[in-house]
Each structure stands twice: as structure tokens, then as C-alpha cells.
Design a protein around this motif. Structure first.
Motif, short mmCIF file in Angstrom:
data_model
loop_
_atom_site.label_atom_id
_atom_site.label_comp_id
_atom_site.label_asym_id
_atom_site.label_seq_id
_atom_site.Cartn_x
_atom_site.Cartn_y
_atom_site.Cartn_z
N ARG A 197 1.03 13.43 20.20
CA ARG A 197 0.55 12.06 19.97
C ARG A 197 0.35 11.86 18.47
O ARG A 197 -0.19 12.73 17.78
CB ARG A 197 -0.77 11.83 20.70
N SER A 198 0.80 10.73 17.99
CA SER A 198 0.51 10.35 16.62
C SER A 198 0.11 8.88 16.59
O SER A 198 0.54 8.09 17.43
CB SER A 198 1.71 10.61 15.69
N GLU A 199 -0.75 8.56 15.66
CA GLU A 199 -1.18 7.19 15.46
C GLU A 199 -0.58 6.71 14.15
O GLU A 199 -0.40 7.49 13.22
CB GLU A 199 -2.71 7.11 15.45
N TRP A 200 -0.27 5.41 14.09
CA TRP A 200 0.41 4.86 12.92
C TRP A 200 -0.12 3.47 12.60
O TRP A 200 -0.82 2.85 13.40
CB TRP A 200 1.91 4.81 13.14
N ILE A 201 0.25 3.01 11.42
CA ILE A 201 -0.11 1.66 10.97
C ILE A 201 1.09 1.07 10.24
O ILE A 201 1.85 1.80 9.58
CB ILE A 201 -1.36 1.68 10.07
N VAL A 202 1.28 -0.23 10.38
CA VAL A 202 2.32 -0.94 9.63
C VAL A 202 1.76 -1.16 8.22
O VAL A 202 0.69 -1.75 8.06
CB VAL A 202 2.69 -2.28 10.30
N THR A 203 2.46 -0.66 7.21
CA THR A 203 1.99 -0.77 5.82
C THR A 203 2.59 -1.96 5.09
O THR A 203 2.05 -2.41 4.08
CB THR A 203 2.29 0.53 5.05
N SER A 204 3.70 -2.47 5.60
CA SER A 204 4.36 -3.63 5.00
C SER A 204 5.29 -4.24 6.04
O SER A 204 5.96 -3.51 6.77
CB SER A 204 5.15 -3.19 3.76
#
Length: 156
Positions: free
Chosen positions: A71-78
Motif C-alpha cells: 500500500r502506498s499513499e499519494w498526493i497530486v502535486t500539480s
């Protein structure tokens, strides 16, 4: 496909032309629920934040890595609709960042997908195996994406 390696850093990028209009390709890839359709190693993916896709959107994925769920968590940076989507891990065994760039070309859409990871700890020791695994899966997933999208459109 290009793989550029430095000290414990792996960069993979690949360009592919999909015979569909840019808006259709970008819309499909902007729907995170589709990740588990075109990426054979993604078991589940979901957005965890509220609102439309944009800078700050967060989510997670569960990916099969060497047969083990990770499992990995991510965020939209642009995010620039129909132009560019950049993302980075916020909680992952292997920190990563990536981008998808879209360009209208004659006959369809050029997608440039890039992915960088910094292997640390145990992952650093397995770096050559990770390079082989990720490079192969990366290209196979993009070819799968092209096949899925072009078969879904009768004119492609």
C-alpha cells in the motif's frame, strides 16, 4: 523507454501515442478508479480526499510488488487539465514521484509517463531487481492502456 539510474535513484519514462483525442485520454487517466484496469499490478486504487481532481487531491493504491501487496499513499502535486498531472508518494515503503504529460499529435495523443523512485533500506539492496521489475511492468502497463483505450473506441 528510458531508464536513468543514479545512486539509489531510478527514473523511468516512456512515450506512447494513443489513437484517441487528448480529452478522452486525459479523462480516462484522471479517473483514479481506472488505475486497476490498465495497470495489471494495481489491485485497488481510490481517492481519499473530497472534490474534483486537482493539486492536493490525495489517495492510495495497493500494488502487487513481487507478489506481495504494498500500500502506498499519494498526493497530486500539480494538475493542469488535459496537459499535465504530477504526483508523489506521501506514505510508501519506496518513496516515488511521477508525472503524466499529454500532447495532441496527428492521429491521437502522445502520453509521456515518468516515474522516479529513491530506493532506501531493503529496497536499496534490491535496486537491480526493482529496476528490472518496474521497467518491465511500466512498459507493459502503458501498452495495456493503449490497447484498452483504442479497443474502446470504434474509430481508433
Amino acid at each position: 523507454m528510458n531508464i536513468i539510474r543514479g545512486p539509489l535513484i531510478m527514473n523511468i519514462s516512456h512515450n506512447i501515442v494513443i489513437r484517441l483525442p487528448l480529452k478522452d485520454v486525459a479523462a480516462y487517466l484522471s479517473d483514479i478508479a481506472n488505475d486497476s484496469v490498465w495497470q495489471e499490478d494495481v489491485l485497488k486504487s481510490a481517492v481519499t480526499s473530497q472534490g474534483p481532481l486537482g493539486k492536493g487531491t490525495s489517495g492510495y493504491e495497493i500494488r502487487s510488488v513481487l507478489g506481495f501487496p504494498m500500500r502506498s499513499e499519494w498526493i497530486v502535486t500539480s494538475y493542469e487539465p488535459e496537459k499535465r498531472l504530477r504526483f508523489a508518494s506521501t506514505n510508501s515503503a519506496v518513496p516515488y514521484e511521477g508525472s503524466m504529460d499529454f500532447e495532441a499529435v496527428e492521429g491521437g495523443t502522445r502520453l509521456r509517463y515518468s516515474f522516479s523512485t529513491k530506493a532506501e533500506g531493503l529496497a536499496g539492496l534490491l535496486d537491480p531487481l526493482m529496476e528490472f521489475f518496474f521497467g518491465f511492468r511500466f512498459r507493459a502497463n502503458l501498452e495495456n492502456l493503449k490497447t484498452i483505450l483504442e479497443k474502446s473506441s470504434p474509430g481508433a
